[in-house]
Design a protein around this motif. Structure first.
Motif, PDB file in Angstrom:
ATOM      1  N   GLY A   1       0.643  -1.421  -0.068  1.00  0.00           N
ATOM      2  CA  GLY A   1      -0.177  -0.358  -0.355  1.00  0.00           C
ATOM      3  C   GLY A   1       0.656   1.548  -0.261  1.00  0.00           C
ATOM      4  O   GLY A   1       0.154   2.071  -0.210  1.00  0.00           O
ATOM      5  N   HIS A   2       2.007   0.852   0.103  1.00  0.00           N
ATOM      6  CA  HIS A   2       3.199   2.406   0.356  1.00  0.00           C
ATOM      7  C   HIS A   2       2.856   2.855  -1.218  1.00  0.00           C
ATOM      8  O   HIS A   2       2.965   2.339  -2.268  1.00  0.00           O
ATOM      9  CB  HIS A   2       4.327   2.290   0.149  1.00  0.00           C
ATOM     10  N   VAL A   3       2.759   4.264  -1.879  1.00  0.00           N
ATOM     11  CA  VAL A   3       3.404   4.758  -2.664  1.00  0.00           C
ATOM     12  C   VAL A   3       4.678   5.166  -3.335  1.00  0.00           C
ATOM     13  O   VAL A   3       4.583   6.236  -2.510  1.00  0.00           O
ATOM     14  CB  VAL A   3       2.078   5.962  -3.397  1.00  0.00           C
ATOM     15  N   TRP A   4       5.090   4.893  -4.301  1.00  0.00           N
ATOM     16  CA  TRP A   4       6.848   5.496  -4.144  1.00  0.00           C
ATOM     17  C   TRP A   4       6.167   6.784  -5.157  1.00  0.00           C
ATOM     18  O   TRP A   4       5.934   6.692  -6.521  1.00  0.00           O
ATOM     19  CB  TRP A   4       7.320   4.850  -4.573  1.00  0.00           C
ATOM     20  N   HIS A   5       7.263   8.015  -5.501  1.00  0.00           N
ATOM     21  CA  HIS A   5       6.987   8.719  -6.559  1.00  0.00           C
ATOM     22  C   HIS A   5       9.159   8.891  -7.133  1.00  0.00           C
ATOM     23  O   HIS A   5       9.561   9.484  -6.154  1.00  0.00           O
ATOM     24  CB  HIS A   5       6.266  10.014  -5.918  1.00  0.00           C
ATOM     25  N   GLY A   6       8.796   9.490  -8.357  1.00  0.00           N
ATOM     26  CA  GLY A   6      10.038   9.685  -8.451  1.00  0.00           C
ATOM     27  C   GLY A   6      10.340   9.346  -9.895  1.00  0.00           C
ATOM     28  O   GLY A   6       9.315   9.684 -10.840  1.00  0.00           O
ATOM     29  N   HIS A   7      11.917   9.780 -10.702  1.00  0.00           N
ATOM     30  CA  HIS A   7      12.337  10.236 -11.679  1.00  0.00           C
ATOM     31  C   HIS A   7      12.399   8.737 -12.017  1.00  0.00           C
ATOM     32  O   HIS A   7      12.980   8.038 -10.950  1.00  0.00           O
ATOM     33  CB  HIS A   7      13.083  10.957 -11.582  1.00  0.00           C
ATOM     34  N   PRO A   8      11.816   8.171 -12.797  1.00  0.00           N
ATOM     35  CA  PRO A   8      12.566   6.544 -13.752  1.00  0.00           C
ATOM     36  C   PRO A   8      13.591   6.540 -14.374  1.00  0.00           C
ATOM     37  O   PRO A   8      14.429   7.811 -15.016  1.00  0.00           O
ATOM     38  CB  PRO A   8      11.028   6.083 -14.340  1.00  0.00           C
ATOM     39  N   SER A   9      14.053   5.127 -14.709  1.00  0.00           N
ATOM     40  CA  SER A   9      15.178   4.488 -15.046  1.00  0.00           C
ATOM     41  C   SER A   9      15.004   3.303 -15.502  1.00  0.00           C
ATOM     42  O   SER A   9      15.026   2.048 -14.557  1.00  0.00           O
ATOM     43  CB  SER A   9      16.785   4.730 -14.586  1.00  0.00           C
ATOM     44  N   TRP A  10      14.836   2.815 -16.870  1.00  0.00           N
ATOM     45  CA  TRP A  10      14.104   2.167 -17.476  1.00  0.00           C
ATOM     46  C   TRP A  10      14.908   0.441 -17.748  1.00  0.00           C
ATOM     47  O   TRP A  10      15.197   1.416 -18.979  1.00  0.00           O
ATOM     48  CB  TRP A  10      12.862   1.914 -18.242  1.00  0.00           C
ATOM     49  N   SER A  11      14.762  -0.390 -17.736  1.00  0.00           N
ATOM     50  CA  SER A  11      15.533  -1.263 -18.826  1.00  0.00           C
ATOM     51  C   SER A  11      14.328  -2.665 -18.956  1.00  0.00           C
ATOM     52  O   SER A  11      13.451  -2.697 -18.550  1.00  0.00           O
ATOM     53  CB  SER A  11      17.175  -2.364 -17.853  1.00  0.00           C
ATOM     54  N   PHE A  12      14.854  -2.653 -20.199  1.00  0.00           N
ATOM     55  CA  PHE A  12      13.548  -3.613 -20.658  1.00  0.00           C
ATOM     56  C   PHE A  12      14.812  -5.374 -21.436  1.00  0.00           C
ATOM     57  O   PHE A  12      15.297  -4.917 -21.842  1.00  0.00           O
ATOM     58  CB  PHE A  12      12.808  -3.690 -22.114  1.00  0.00           C
ATOM     59  N   ALA A  13      13.738  -6.258 -21.473  1.00  0.00           N
ATOM     60  CA  ALA A  13      14.258  -7.320 -21.832  1.00  0.00           C
ATOM     61  C   ALA A  13      13.357  -8.561 -22.359  1.00  0.00           C
ATOM     62  O   ALA A  13      12.384  -9.139 -21.353  1.00  0.00           O
ATOM     63  CB  ALA A  13      15.527  -8.323 -21.068  1.00  0.00           C
ATOM     64  N   PRO A  14      13.554  -9.462 -23.181  1.00  0.00           N
ATOM     65  CA  PRO A  14      13.000 -10.666 -23.486  1.00  0.00           C
ATOM     66  C   PRO A  14      12.778 -11.519 -22.252  1.00  0.00           C
ATOM     67  O   PRO A  14      13.881 -11.864 -21.465  1.00  0.00           O
ATOM     68  CB  PRO A  14      12.749 -11.392 -24.959  1.00  0.00           C
ATOM     69  N   ALA A  15      12.142 -11.869 -21.376  1.00  0.00           N
ATOM     70  CA  ALA A  15      11.775 -13.113 -20.823  1.00  0.00           C
ATOM     71  C   ALA A  15      11.569 -14.735 -21.277  1.00  0.00           C
ATOM     72  O   ALA A  15      11.618 -14.496 -22.106  1.00  0.00           O
ATOM     73  CB  ALA A  15      10.694 -12.987 -20.122  1.00  0.00           C
TER      74      ALA A  15
ATOM     75  N   ASP B   1      10.789  -8.114 -19.289  1.00  0.00           N
ATOM     76  CA  ASP B   1      10.890  -8.022 -17.884  1.00  0.00           C
ATOM     77  C   ASP B   1      11.366  -6.928 -17.739  1.00  0.00           C
ATOM     78  O   ASP B   1      11.875  -6.406 -18.919  1.00  0.00           O
ATOM     79  CB  ASP B   1      12.504  -9.279 -17.719  1.00  0.00           C
ATOM     80  N   VAL B   2      10.675  -6.097 -16.890  1.00  0.00           N
ATOM     81  CA  VAL B   2      11.105  -4.465 -16.896  1.00  0.00           C
ATOM     82  C   VAL B   2      11.024  -4.558 -15.369  1.00  0.00           C
ATOM     83  O   VAL B   2      11.877  -4.390 -14.705  1.00  0.00           O
ATOM     84  CB  VAL B   2       9.325  -4.029 -17.120  1.00  0.00           C
ATOM     85  N   THR B   3      12.560  -3.913 -15.319  1.00  0.00           N
ATOM     86  CA  THR B   3      12.895  -3.617 -14.368  1.00  0.00           C
ATOM     87  C   THR B   3      13.316  -1.840 -14.411  1.00  0.00           C
ATOM     88  O   THR B   3      13.603  -0.675 -15.527  1.00  0.00           O
ATOM     89  CB  THR B   3      15.034  -4.031 -14.081  1.00  0.00           C
ATOM     90  N   LEU B   4      12.542  -1.287 -13.331  1.00  0.00           N
ATOM     91  CA  LEU B   4      12.701   0.081 -12.598  1.00  0.00           C
ATOM     92  C   LEU B   4      13.155   0.520 -11.957  1.00  0.00           C
ATOM     93  O   LEU B   4      13.207   0.702 -11.197  1.00  0.00           O
ATOM     94  CB  LEU B   4      10.769   0.031 -13.161  1.00  0.00           C
ATOM     95  N   LYS B   5      13.893   1.517 -11.746  1.00  0.00           N
ATOM     96  CA  LYS B   5      14.816   1.755 -11.275  1.00  0.00           C
ATOM     97  C   LYS B   5      15.066   3.939 -10.887  1.00  0.00           C
ATOM     98  O   LYS B   5      14.429   4.194 -11.538  1.00  0.00           O
ATOM     99  CB  LYS B   5      16.343   2.464 -11.652  1.00  0.00           C
ATOM    100  N   LEU B   6      14.554   3.502  -9.976  1.00  0.00           N
ATOM    101  CA  LEU B   6      13.135   5.145  -9.348  1.00  0.00           C
ATOM    102  C   LEU B   6      13.960   5.741  -7.787  1.00  0.00           C
ATOM    103  O   LEU B   6      15.187   5.049  -7.113  1.00  0.00           O
ATOM    104  CB  LEU B   6      12.404   4.720  -7.886  1.00  0.00           C
ATOM    105  N   THR B   7      14.502   7.277  -9.189  1.00  0.00           N
ATOM    106  CA  THR B   7      15.235   8.597  -8.135  1.00  0.00           C
ATOM    107  C   THR B   7      13.687   8.546  -7.133  1.00  0.00           C
ATOM    108  O   THR B   7      13.150   9.481  -7.584  1.00  0.00           O
ATOM    109  CB  THR B   7      15.639   8.972  -8.438  1.00  0.00           C
ATOM    110  N   VAL B   8      14.133   7.375  -5.988  1.00  0.00           N
ATOM    111  CA  VAL B   8      12.758   8.180  -5.413  1.00  0.00           C
ATOM    112  C   VAL B   8      12.538  10.057  -4.571  1.00  0.00           C
ATOM    113  O   VAL B   8      14.040  10.453  -3.651  1.00  0.00           O
ATOM    114  CB  VAL B   8      13.283   7.423  -3.631  1.00  0.00           C
ATOM    115  N   THR B   9      11.726  10.308  -4.829  1.00  0.00           N
ATOM    116  CA  THR B   9      10.891  12.300  -4.408  1.00  0.00           C
ATOM    117  C   THR B   9      10.362  11.855  -2.772  1.00  0.00           C
ATOM    118  O   THR B   9      10.205  12.716  -2.541  1.00  0.00           O
ATOM    119  CB  THR B   9      10.903  12.955  -5.198  1.00  0.00           C
ATOM    120  N   GLU B  10       9.302  10.625  -2.700  1.00  0.00           N
ATOM    121  CA  GLU B  10       8.476  10.729  -1.902  1.00  0.00           C
ATOM    122  C   GLU B  10       8.340   9.691  -1.736  1.00  0.00           C
ATOM    123  O   GLU B  10       7.705   8.707  -2.752  1.00  0.00           O
ATOM    124  CB  GLU B  10       6.787  11.485  -2.894  1.00  0.00           C
ATOM    125  N   VAL B  11       7.161   9.196  -0.749  1.00  0.00           N
ATOM    126  CA  VAL B  11       7.091   7.608  -0.166  1.00  0.00           C
ATOM    127  C   VAL B  11       5.709   8.170   1.011  1.00  0.00           C
ATOM    128  O   VAL B  11       6.077   8.898   1.577  1.00  0.00           O
ATOM    129  CB  VAL B  11       7.787   6.728   0.591  1.00  0.00           C
TER     130      VAL B  11
END
Length: 77
Positions: free
Chosen positions: A45-59, A66-76
């Motif tokens: 139930g936590h909500v994370w807010h931030g700037h994304p950095s994405w990577s995508f790879a076939p599974a 497969d999606v990976t989101l690295k988040l530079t968090v600005t708020e939780v």
């Protein structure tokens, strides 16, 4: 902003990883790469807010991406 709700089985923190169907990948990728900020709700139930950095790879089996989101968090919340 785009919003994703990964299942409780995914890893969430300053990064999140999940799989999407290949048929949904193009729409997700277009929206994801256009997003300057994202909101992400984790399984607790936590909500994370931030700037994304994405990577995508076939599974395995080429049916999912497969999606990976690295988040530079600005708020939780």
């Amino acid at each position: 902003y785009p919003v994703w709700y990964p299942s409780p089985a995914t890893s969430v923190g300053p990064s999140a990883s999940f799989a999407v169907m290949r048929s949904d990948f193009d729409a997700l990728r277009t929206r994801a790469l256009a997003a300057d900020e994202v909101w992400l709700r984790d399984g607790f139930g936590h909500v994370w807010h931030g700037h994304p950095s994405w990577s995508f790879a076939p599974a395995t089996g080429n049916r999912y991406i497969d999606v990976t989101l690295k988040l530079t968090v600005t708020e939780v919340r």
